[in-house]
Every structure is written in C-alpha cells, then in structure tokens.
Motif scaffolding. Structure first.
Motif, PDB file in Angstrom:
ATOM      1  N   MET A  10      -5.109 -13.722  -7.406  1.00 14.64           N
ATOM      2  CA  MET A  10      -4.789 -13.536  -8.816  1.00 14.64           C
ATOM      3  C   MET A  10      -3.392 -14.065  -9.105  1.00 14.64           C
ATOM      4  SD  MET A  10      -6.286  -9.854 -10.013  1.00 14.64           S
ATOM      5  CE  MET A  10      -5.457  -8.935  -8.745  1.00 14.64           C
ATOM      6  N   GLY A  11      -3.218 -14.570 -10.311  1.00 13.97           N
ATOM      7  CA  GLY A  11      -1.902 -15.020 -10.711  1.00 13.97           C
ATOM      8  C   GLY A  11      -1.734 -14.910 -12.207  1.00 13.97           C
ATOM      9  N   GLY A  12      -0.549 -15.209 -12.693  1.00 10.99           N
ATOM     10  CA  GLY A  12      -0.289 -15.219 -14.121  1.00 10.99           C
ATOM     11  C   GLY A  12      -0.545 -13.886 -14.775  1.00 10.99           C
ATOM     12  N   SER A  13      -1.151 -13.926 -15.959  1.00  9.34           N
ATOM     13  CA  SER A  13      -1.378 -12.709 -16.738  1.00  9.34           C
ATOM     14  C   SER A  13      -2.348 -11.765 -16.046  1.00  9.34           C
ATOM     15  CB  SER A  13      -1.890 -13.074 -18.132  1.00  9.34           C
ATOM     16  OG  SER A  13      -3.105 -13.810 -18.035  1.00  9.34           O
ATOM     17  N   ALA A  14      -3.342 -12.311 -15.286  1.00  6.90           N
ATOM     18  CA  ALA A  14      -4.289 -11.434 -14.580  1.00  6.90           C
ATOM     19  C   ALA A  14      -3.556 -10.571 -13.556  1.00  6.90           C
ATOM     20  CB  ALA A  14      -5.365 -12.269 -13.901  1.00  6.90           C
ATOM     21  N   TRP A  15      -2.620 -11.178 -12.827  1.00 12.87           N
ATOM     22  CA  TRP A  15      -1.868 -10.400 -11.849  1.00 12.87           C
ATOM     23  C   TRP A  15      -1.005  -9.347 -12.525  1.00 12.87           C
ATOM     24  CZ3 TRP A  15      -1.190  -8.138  -7.602  1.00 12.87           C
ATOM     25  CH2 TRP A  15       0.074  -7.680  -7.210  1.00 12.87           C
ATOM     26  N   ARG A  16      -0.375  -9.694 -13.644  1.00  8.58           N
ATOM     27  CA  ARG A  16       0.489  -8.740 -14.322  1.00  8.58           C
ATOM     28  C   ARG A  16      -0.308  -7.521 -14.789  1.00  8.58           C
ATOM     29  NH1 ARG A  16       3.578 -10.973 -19.073  1.00  8.58           N
ATOM     30  NH2 ARG A  16       4.826  -9.087 -18.743  1.00  8.58           N
ATOM     31  N   VAL A  17      -1.503  -7.725 -15.331  1.00  7.68           N
ATOM     32  CA  VAL A  17      -2.345  -6.606 -15.772  1.00  7.68           C
ATOM     33  C   VAL A  17      -2.796  -5.780 -14.568  1.00  7.68           C
ATOM     34  CG1 VAL A  17      -4.538  -5.969 -16.842  1.00  7.68           C
ATOM     35  CG2 VAL A  17      -3.108  -7.746 -17.876  1.00  7.68           C
ATOM     36  N   GLU A  72     -11.334 -11.796 -18.126  1.00 10.11           N
ATOM     37  CA  GLU A  72     -11.245 -12.563 -16.878  1.00 10.11           C
ATOM     38  C   GLU A  72     -11.354 -11.641 -15.667  1.00 10.11           C
ATOM     39  OE1 GLU A  72      -7.913 -15.188 -14.400  1.00 10.11           O
ATOM     40  OE2 GLU A  72      -7.624 -14.786 -16.550  1.00 10.11           O
ATOM     41  N   LEU A  73     -10.631 -10.547 -15.693  1.00  7.73           N
ATOM     42  CA  LEU A  73     -10.678  -9.586 -14.582  1.00  7.73           C
ATOM     43  C   LEU A  73     -12.044  -8.924 -14.465  1.00  7.73           C
ATOM     44  CD1 LEU A  73      -7.180  -7.900 -15.029  1.00  7.73           C
ATOM     45  CD2 LEU A  73      -7.909  -9.319 -13.091  1.00  7.73           C
ATOM     46  N   VAL A 100      -3.333  -3.982  -4.618  1.00  8.68           N
ATOM     47  CA  VAL A 100      -2.377  -4.484  -5.597  1.00  8.68           C
ATOM     48  C   VAL A 100      -0.984  -3.964  -5.273  1.00  8.68           C
ATOM     49  CG1 VAL A 100      -1.674  -4.324  -8.015  1.00  8.68           C
ATOM     50  CG2 VAL A 100      -4.045  -4.855  -7.437  1.00  8.68           C
ATOM     51  N   ARG A 101      -0.870  -2.688  -5.000  1.00  6.56           N
ATOM     52  CA  ARG A 101       0.456  -2.115  -4.722  1.00  6.56           C
ATOM     53  C   ARG A 101       1.050  -2.691  -3.441  1.00  6.56           C
ATOM     54  NH1 ARG A 101      -2.308   2.500  -6.624  1.00  6.56           N
ATOM     55  NH2 ARG A 101      -2.638   3.340  -4.525  1.00  6.56           N
ATOM     56  N   ARG A 102       0.211  -3.027  -2.467  1.00 10.54           N
ATOM     57  CA  ARG A 102       0.738  -3.626  -1.234  1.00 10.54           C
ATOM     58  C   ARG A 102       1.358  -5.002  -1.508  1.00 10.54           C
ATOM     59  NH1 ARG A 102      -3.986  -1.321   1.152  1.00 10.54           N
ATOM     60  NH2 ARG A 102      -5.135  -3.275   0.911  1.00 10.54           N
ATOM     61  N   ARG A 103       0.847  -5.705  -2.498  1.00 11.40           N
ATOM     62  CA  ARG A 103       1.328  -7.059  -2.777  1.00 11.40           C
ATOM     63  C   ARG A 103       2.613  -7.065  -3.609  1.00 11.40           C
ATOM     64  NH1 ARG A 103      -1.142 -11.655  -6.661  1.00 11.40           N
ATOM     65  NH2 ARG A 103      -0.151 -13.467  -5.701  1.00 11.40           N
ATOM     66  N   LEU A 104       2.915  -5.955  -4.275  1.00  7.97           N
ATOM     67  CA  LEU A 104       4.090  -5.911  -5.145  1.00  7.97           C
ATOM     68  C   LEU A 104       5.381  -6.029  -4.344  1.00  7.97           C
ATOM     69  CD1 LEU A 104       3.069  -3.007  -7.565  1.00  7.97           C
ATOM     70  CD2 LEU A 104       3.469  -5.393  -8.231  1.00  7.97           C
ATOM     71  N   LEU A 105       6.330  -6.797  -4.870  1.00  5.18           N
ATOM     72  CA  LEU A 105       7.670  -6.830  -4.300  1.00  5.18           C
ATOM     73  C   LEU A 105       8.431  -5.575  -4.718  1.00  5.18           C
ATOM     74  CD1 LEU A 105       8.532 -10.571  -5.035  1.00  5.18           C
ATOM     75  CD2 LEU A 105       7.850  -9.574  -2.829  1.00  5.18           C
ATOM     76  N   PRO A 106       9.417  -5.127  -3.938  1.00  2.29           N
ATOM     77  CA  PRO A 106      10.122  -3.876  -4.281  1.00  2.29           C
ATOM     78  C   PRO A 106      10.689  -3.867  -5.688  1.00  2.29           C
ATOM     79  CG  PRO A 106      10.676  -4.550  -2.050  1.00  2.29           C
ATOM     80  CD  PRO A 106       9.864  -5.674  -2.639  1.00  2.29           C
TER      81      PRO A 106
END
Length: 990
Positions: free
Chosen positions: A385-392, A425-426, A450-456
């Motif tokens: 996922m990237g862009g707006s999909a990742w942000r949501v 899209e999601l 999703v939480r594992r992929r987040l940067l601190p």
C-alpha cells in the motif's frame, strides 16, 4: 453415660437408631418414557440419548440432576418431551453419562436445522446447518446463542450472513467489543443502542422509549448522553445508578421485542469488560431478549474470569462451535471469493491452512510467493500500500477500532470525496470493512501489520492527531483518548484524560479499570505537587481513588505500597487527610490479611491524629477498625470498650451507615464471647438501618451477620438469607473484595454443614474455576473441603498444593483444616494430625470462634485413627498432647461460655478421646449423635453413628449395629468418603 450437652432428654440406643430412612430415590430406574417424534434428526437425537442412558445402567433422574446441577424435572423433559433441549443442558447430561459430546453436538445441530421450507440462507462456504440455527434464533429463538471458535474461523461471517437474511423481518441492534473494551465499560451496548437510535431519524428508539417507564431515558443517558435532552445527566454519586441502568436496558429491549421481532447482536464478547458480561447475563436470565454473540476461544489474552463467565453461561445458553472448513468447503470459499480459482489451487491452500477460513482467504489474495506464516503474508500485503491508501490504513490501524468517515477526514485533513475513493480502493483489495456508520480494517491481524510498518515518528503523529479529533466527540470514552495521548507521549494531556477515565469507570462500578487509571494518573503526577489544573483534581483524590477502587476490585494488597510511599514522601496532606490515609493503610495491613500487630500500630497513629480534630466519622471508622483488630488479637474487653466509643462517635457525626456497621461489629463481638443475645442486637441494627447505603459497609455487616449465625448454629437458609442482599449488590456491581469472598464462603459452609454438599458446590464453583488461588484464597480452601466431601480427593489435592502454609499467613488454620480433612479421609491421619497441630500451636488467638472446635475434633479423630494399633502408652501420650493443646487455647472451645458451634463438638471430642484410649462405647457416641441431630448436622451425626455401630459390633450388640448403619447411610448422603466407609462396615457385618 455422658450427660446431654444442651439439656436434651436422654434416649436409649434403640430409640436413636430405630428411625427408618424416609422414602427416597432409587439409585437406578428402568427405561424412561420416550416422546412421540416422527422420523428425522430430532428422533435420532432422542434415540441416541436413550441408548446412552441404557448403557450407563439407567441412573435415576435425581442422580442425573445432582451430577448436572439442574432440576430433575428439566432432566425428565430432555428425555421425555418432543421439545429440543438447549445444548448446554444436553452437554451436561451427555458428560454425566460418559457419552461422546462431539457426536451428540452434531446430532443436536442437525435437529436444530429448519425444515419449514423458508428462504435459503446466503451462500457461504459450508456452515449451512450453523447458519440456519443462527437465523432461526434471530427470528424466533429465546435467550442467548453463542457462536464460538478461534480467531478467523468465520464467526463474523456466519453471524453477518444470518443477519443479512433476516433484516427485513427482524430489528437488529449490533455492537462490537474491541481489545480496549476492558477499559471502556459497556462499549458494545453503547454502540448497539446508538446505532438503533440513528435509524429512521430516531423514530424507532423514540417510540420505544415512549412506552418505557419515565426513569429509562435518564438512566440510559449514562450510555447515551444524547438522551439527556434536558441537560441533566445522572448523578455519578448515585449508588443505584448501575441497577437502574441494567433495568433500563432490560425495559427498552423488552419493549422493542414486544413491538416487533428484535435481536441484540454482540460481536467479540471475549473482549468485553466485566460490566458488559454482567449485563448480558442479566438480560439473558431475566428477559425475553434474543441475544446473539460471538466468542473467540483461543485468545490467551482473555482473562481467566472472562473464560469462567463463558464456561458458566454456556450451561444454559445455546452454543455453536465453528471448526475448520473441509476441503470441499474451502474450495467453495475460494471460488466464491475469487471466481476462476481452480480446484487444484484451492485444495493446495486447504492443505496449507487446514481449513482455517481467514488464512485461506489471505493466501488466496497473495500475489507472489507462498509465505509460511500469516504475519509474513499480512506484512507483505500491507507493504504494497502507498499514498492515500496507506495513510487511511495507518489511521485505522492506530485507532484499532472502526471509525466514522468524518473522523478519518478530520484526522487526515483530506477531502471527503477523495477519502471515499480511497476507501473503495481498500475495500476492493479486501482490506477494508464498511458498515453503515464506520469503516475498519477487516481483521485485527491486518491492524497489527499496519502498526508494525509505522515509523516511530509517524506513529506518534497519528496518535496525536487522532486523540485531538476524538477529544472533540463527546461520545468517545475518555479511556480511549487517554490511550492515544499516552502513545503520543503527551503526558499532561494523558493525565487529564486518565482522570476523566478513572472517574467514569468508578461511576459505572468498573473498579479494576478505575484503579488502573488512577495508578497511571499517580505515575504522571508532578513531584510534590498538591494539585494540578487538570480536571480540578488533587493528589489526595488520586491516592484515595487508588485505595478504594483496588479494595472494591479485590486487590487491596496493591494499595499498601502506594499508601506507604505517600505517607513517607509527601507532606502535602493536612491532618484529616493523613489520618484517613493511615486508617486505610491500617485496614490493608490488618490481621485479616497479615499476622502481627502492624495494623493495630498504624490504626493507633490514625486515631491519635483524629483526636486532635473535632469528633468525626473518620474517627468513628478508625475506632471501629481498632475494635475489630483487638477482637482478632483476643483482647475482647478492650475491643468492647473501643466499639462502644465508636458507636457514640458515629451517632454524634450523623453517619447512620457507619453507626450500623459499628453496632454490627459490637454484636458480633458479643456472640464471639458466648453471649447469644448479640445475634438479636445484630438483627436490630440491620432492621434499623437496612441495606443499600454503602456497599463496602453493607458487605461488612453481612459478613458479621452470617458469622454470628454460623457461631450460633443458625440454619443454612438463615445464613443464605442474611448474605443474599449484600451478595446481590456485589454481584450487580461486579465487586469481588475480601468481604465478598468471606460472605460466599460462609454460605457454602452453612450448606455443607447441613449435608447439602452439592448446594455448597453451586455457591463456590463459579469463583473457583481455576485451581490457582489469588491473594485471598478463602474460597479455594472451601472448595477443597467440598471436593473432599464429594469424593474428588485428587481435585482437592491439586488445589491444596497451591495453598502452602505460610504463604497466606492468617489463612493457615483454614488451609490446614482442609488439608487435615483430606488426609484423614485418604488414609494418612498422621500427616493430617501434624498439619492440625501446627495450626493450633501458637496461633489459637487468631482462629475464628466456631472454627477451633472443629480443628480440635479433627485432630482428635486423626490421632485416634493414627494410634488405632499403637501400644496403650502411645495412645495415652497422644491424648495428653491433645488435652495440653486444648488447655493452652486462649478460649476453651468446649466450656459453657464458648460459642455454640464450638461447644457442640464436646461430646464427640469425649468420644474420640475414649476411642484413642481404647475405651469408647456406644453411649458416648449417642451423646454426640443427640447433639448433631438437634443442630441439623447430618454428616456429623452419620459419622458418630458409624463409630457407634463399630462399637456395637465389637461389643456384640448385633441388633443395634444394622440400624445405626442404615440411618448413618441415609444421613451421609452427599458425603462420598463417609458413605463408602459406612458401606464397607456394613458389608463386613454381613
């Protein structure tokens, strides 16, 4: 002949043993009647059950009722009427008959399948029978139906498919529990009722409320603030708030059920808070509301008490357990999910997933590779996922619950139309779930990925943004907002919302949640600060909140280090506040929990501070506790004087509930001193003030009342009635304090002493499902004793192995009594005697009145059993040792001024010493029999009749022994080891 203890008329041996047993059940019966059923699944189920009954030897209805803890009438209906029984009842019967529960569950599901030609359910993979059962429950069922299974097994799929099939004919109110639900009481009910209120512009809810009593809308405002149309919310200090809330939800759902077909759907109930489970239980047992719920069975994070709740409830509820899909069902699942999937590919996925639907679906969507673990698969899907999909997805992952679209819009500061495109899209990627009011990631494992992929830094920013948006919504619980501020590292904001969360949880009687929130507030408190601007809170409120809520939650020991640290390190408290904190610390260090005089010393310090101030309720409470402590230390005269002063101070302070508590404690002290008029004083105090003023004091008074009844040999029904009002309040408010455990133990002990062992088991079973005890193990000690009497010596041994002497300090006498009972009935009286002697030596002043007599009696029996074949001088030495222990006790339990429960044991004590000397005779045991018969203690009487019969056989009184044994066998009903011993003696006589 030993003279009668209570002035009872003397009777001959013939008269005592001549009474024949009353007509009772036969152990076995012939085949039971069968209902007239047409050929089909219901008849197959009934035939299988009758066949199982035959193979088990046709046990009687009453025998099966005892083993299943349901009425014999209910058992009869299962066998003999055409109505389909609940699975919970059927499962208990099959287990009692040593049958195959899995096979019978399949038969029950088949019998539950609809044959009325109704519209077929929506197409899903397999689950046809289960889907039909759920649909029928939503349309016309009663009570609670639980759909259970491991994570991802398809519970939600079945429930949603069934709901979709009945939406035109059934009004559904749906709510979901989340991992944070344990911090937010009644979350699923709030969601369900709020969703119902939003339909048809709120007309359905408004019309239903119009038919309810006037109190319902204000009471429901606790859950739905929008119902407080007048601006007046319920008073959080109202102690009856919870009761009215439960009644209000019941009234509303009853009205909705009368107006049309209505069902309540609660998903992921394993994540519910205790209050939600209490309300489900209340609705299920007291109303006609249909409830459908899902429950995850494999979640290790679900606390044991919630698993215990499920175990208890499923006995009466309907239960559908979902297992893995078969190979053919997985093929169907994947061809529906992704048309064009080949059977070969679907079969390969089934082989790798063993039919776990979630795993199968996720593997089917993997575009590359064949990952071994689901985490790797989910991480790979999220990484694409990237862009707006990742942000949501990131916002939804951080929220860890469904969010309304406007909340996502405000958090991300995006255009609503752009968000709608991203959500579609999601959804197309099978990552998003969409409901009428909110959007969410399809599975918690996706949120974790999703939480594992987040940067601190990214995670902190999202938590901060989401917390700020949620804070603007009055419908969001403070605990959730506090959690986000915590993750964002914003300590002042977190502290402010934790204070709100602690207060809100206390208002809803969620003591553990409130205590944990207050503890976190204390961690966040500025050093040496008396007050902060947050929510007008000060340090004193925080510390008292911690102590009181931990006490109500049954965790008082955790409050001790908090109070000690505050009293040592903080100088911000005035005299009255320091006195109060000292009094709390004294209570948690009392002899009820710890050996020694630490509690007395702390209480003295509190009283000294209080005496420097005008007379107050605080002084009265401290004096009351001092009187209690002095009594536990055997200083009765001092205790009486202190309690009299406490009553005067409480009356002068105008604190009626406290005055009642003091008067009850004084009355208990009178009874413990051998003055039975104290029981009358106790009842006068309760009659004058009643219950419902203050829960903690209600429980203390009920404990004293039930104690007094036990000491005076009151009936089990009287003890049960004395305990019931306070226990019902504690159950309604989910309180599990030490007083609740003592009160519950007293009720069990009363029924056990009257020979109703199964009734005693019912009282304690729900509290002792786990064998590992908590910090206050009294209920587990009682359960071990009950297990010994039930004949389950191995269960008692396992439980007692967790109750090592010294670990629980003042519980030692009770632990060793249970251990001694276990040892003497399992053939090791020497070990039992050693345990009992250790309890009596040097600890006599801490053993409760009414208990020491039983300890001495059990010790004398163990000594007589151990020395049965020993030389005469060893037996005499053992008798002298026992007499020495008796003489060294602070209060002689067999003297005329002792409490009745102790002195009643005197005749049997004399008979046991005679047995120890080899000089016992029938008349000595008859004196004990008269006493136990007069006090309705059938097991004690049966034991003495058994010993008298042995004497009669030894002395050649062949006509007396059979009658003694016959009556003993009747009285020993429900005492398995005693019944077996009596039977062995009877067989030897024949």
């Amino acid at each position: 002949m030993t003279p009668p203890l209570f002035g009872l008329p003397d009777r001959s041996a013939e008269r005592i043993v001549a009474s024949e047993p009353t007509s009772g059940e036969r152990g076995r019966v012939s085949a039971l009647p069968r209902p007239d059923l047409p050929p089909g699944p219901a008849r197959s189920l009934n035939d299988a059950l009758h066949g199982l009954h035959h193979r088990a030897g046709w046990p009687s209805l009453r025998t099966l009722a005892r083993e299943t803890a349901v009425s014999h009438t209910t058992v009869s209906k299962v066998f003999s009427t055409p109505a389909l029984p609940s699975w919970g009842t059927l499962e208990l019967l099959v287990e009692a008959l040593d049958g195959d529960t899995a096979a019978f569950h399949a038969l029950w599901l088949a019998a539950s399948t609809s044959v009325d030609g109704s519209e077929p359910p929506p197409r899903i993979a397999g689950r046809g029978t289960e889907l039909d059962v759920v649909r029928r429950h939503l349309e016309s069922g009663t009570g609670l139906l639980l759909v259970t299974g491991e994570a991802g097994i398809g519970k939600t799929t079945v429930v949603q498919a069934a709901c979709d099939s009945v939406r035109r004919s059934v009004t559904l109110a749906a709510g979901r529990c989340l991992p944070l639900s344990t911090e937010i009481p009644l979350m699923p009910f709030t969601e369900a009722l709020r969703g119902l209120g939003r339909r048809d512009s709120g007309r359905a809810m408004s019309d239903a409320l119009g038919e309810c009593p006037d109190y319902v809308s204000p009471a429901l405002a606790t859950l739905l603030p929008e119902l407080g149309a007048t601006g007046e919310l319920p008073d959080p200090d109202d102690r009856w708030l919870r009761q009215r809330l439960f009644s209000a939800v019941t009234e509303l759902t009853e009205v909705l059920s009368r107006r049309s077909a209505f069902a309540l759907v609660l998903e992921d109930l394993h994540w519910a808070d205790d209050l939600t489970l209490d309300l489900v239980d209340h609705l299920f047992r007291t109303s006609r509301t249909r409830i459908l719920a899902t429950w995850r069975t494999d979640d290790p994070d679900v606390p044991s008490q919630r698993r215990d709740w499920c175990t208890r409830v499923r006995r009466d509820a309907g239960v559908i357990g979902l297992g893995p899909l078969t190979r053919e069902e997985t093929v169907t699942q994947l061809t529906v999910l992704r048309p064009g999937t080949s059977r070969t590919a679907a079969a390969l996925i089934h082989q790798r997933t063993h039919g776990q639907p979630l795993f199968s679906a996720q593997l089917a969507h993997a575009d590359a590779g064949e990952p071994t673990y689901l985490r790797e698969l989910l991480d790979g899907r999220v990484a694409r996922m990237g862009g707006s999909a990742w942000r949501v997805a990131a916002v939804l992952g951080v929220a860890d619950r469904p969010l309304p679209e406007p909340t996502v819009v405000r958090t991300l500061e995006v255009d609503p139309q752009a968000l709608a495109s991203t959500l579609r899209e999601l959804r197309d990627l099978q990552l998003l779930g969409v409901t009428d009011a909110a959007v969410h990631l399809r599975h918690p494992l996706l949120a974790e990925a999703v939480r594992r992929r987040l940067l601190p830094g990214e995670r902190v920013d999202l938590h901060r943004a989401l917390a700020a948006v949620l804070a603007e919504d009055q419908e969001v619980e403070p605990a959730e907002i506090a959690r986000h501020w915590h993750a964002a590292g914003q300590k002042p904001e977190e502290r402010r919302w934790r204070i709100r969360a602690a207060r809100a949880a206390a208002e809803r009687f969620a003591a553990s949640q409130s205590a944990d929130d207050w503890l976190r507030v204390r961690e966040l408190w500025p050093p040496d600060a008396r007050a902060v601007d947050d929510e007008q809170a000060d340090r004193y409120e925080v510390v008292v909140g911690i102590a009181n809520q931990l006490d109500l939650a049954g965790r008082p020991a955790e409050a001790i280090p908090v109070l000690e640290a505050e009293l040592v390190t903080s100088d911000t408290y005035d005299v009255a506040e320091r006195a109060h904190l000292l009094a709390l610390l004294a209570r948690f260090n009392s002899s009820q929990f710890h050996v020694g005089e630490r509690g007395l010393e702390l209480n003295e310090q509190a009283i000294e501070l209080y005496r420097s101030l005008p007379p107050s309720a605080g002084l009265a409470a401290a004096l009351n506790w001092r009187g209690t402590e002095l009594e536990w230390h055997g200083r009765r005269d001092e205790a009486a004087a202190v309690l009299d002063e406490a009553a005067r101070v409480a009356a002068a302070a105008g604190d009626a509930p406290l005055e009642r508590s003091v008067r009850a404690q004084r009355a208990w002290q009178m009874v413990a001193s051998g003055d039975d008029t104290g029981l009358v004083e106790m009842e006068h105090a309760i009659e004058a003030f009643g219950y419902g003023h203050n829960l903690k004091r209600d429980l203390a008074v009920a404990v004293r009342h039930s104690d007094a009844l036990l000491m005076t040999c009151g009936s089990a029904a009287a003890v049960d009635a004395a305990a019931r009002p306070a226990l019902e309040l504690a159950r309604r408010w989910n309180i599990s304090s030490g007083h609740v455990q003592v009160l519950t133990t007293n009720v069990s002990q009363a029924w056990r002493r009257e020979g109703c062992v199964h009734r005693a088991l019912e009282v304690v079973s729900d509290h002792t499902a786990d064998e590992e005890p908590g910090p206050f193990p009294l209920l587990h000690i009682e359960r071990a004793t009950v297990d010994v009497l039930r004949g389950d010596a191995e269960a008692a041994r396992r439980r007692l192995s967790h109750l090592e002497s010294g670990r629980f300090e003042v519980m030692d006498p009770f632990i060793v009594e249970a251990r001694g009972l276990h040892e003497v009935w399992t053939g090791d009286p020497g070990a039992g005697l050693r345990a009992l002697v250790s309890a009596l030596h040097g600890r006599h002043d801490e053993i409760a009145p009414g208990t020491v007599g039983d300890l001495l009696l059990l010790a004398s029996r163990a000594a007589a059993d151990m020395c049965a074949a020993a030389p005469a001088d060893e037996r005499r030495d053992a008798a002298r040792t026992l007499e020495t222990f008796r003489a060294g006790l602070h209060h002689d339990p067999f003297e005329p001024s002792a409490v009745l429960a102790d002195r009643a044991a005197a005749p049997q004590w004399a008979a046991e010493l005679g047995r120890l000397h080899g000089e016992d005779h029938v008349d000595a045991w008859l004196a004990a029999i008269r006493t136990w018969d007069s006090l309705s203690r059938p097991h004690d009487a049966a034991y003495c009749r058994w010993r008298a019969a042995q004497c009669a056989l030894r002395d050649g009184q062949g006509t007396v022994a059979p009658r003694l044994l016959k009556r003993a066998a009747r009285d020993a009903h429900e005492h398995v080891p005693l019944s077996e011993a009596i039977a062995r003696t009877a067989m030897g006589h024949r």
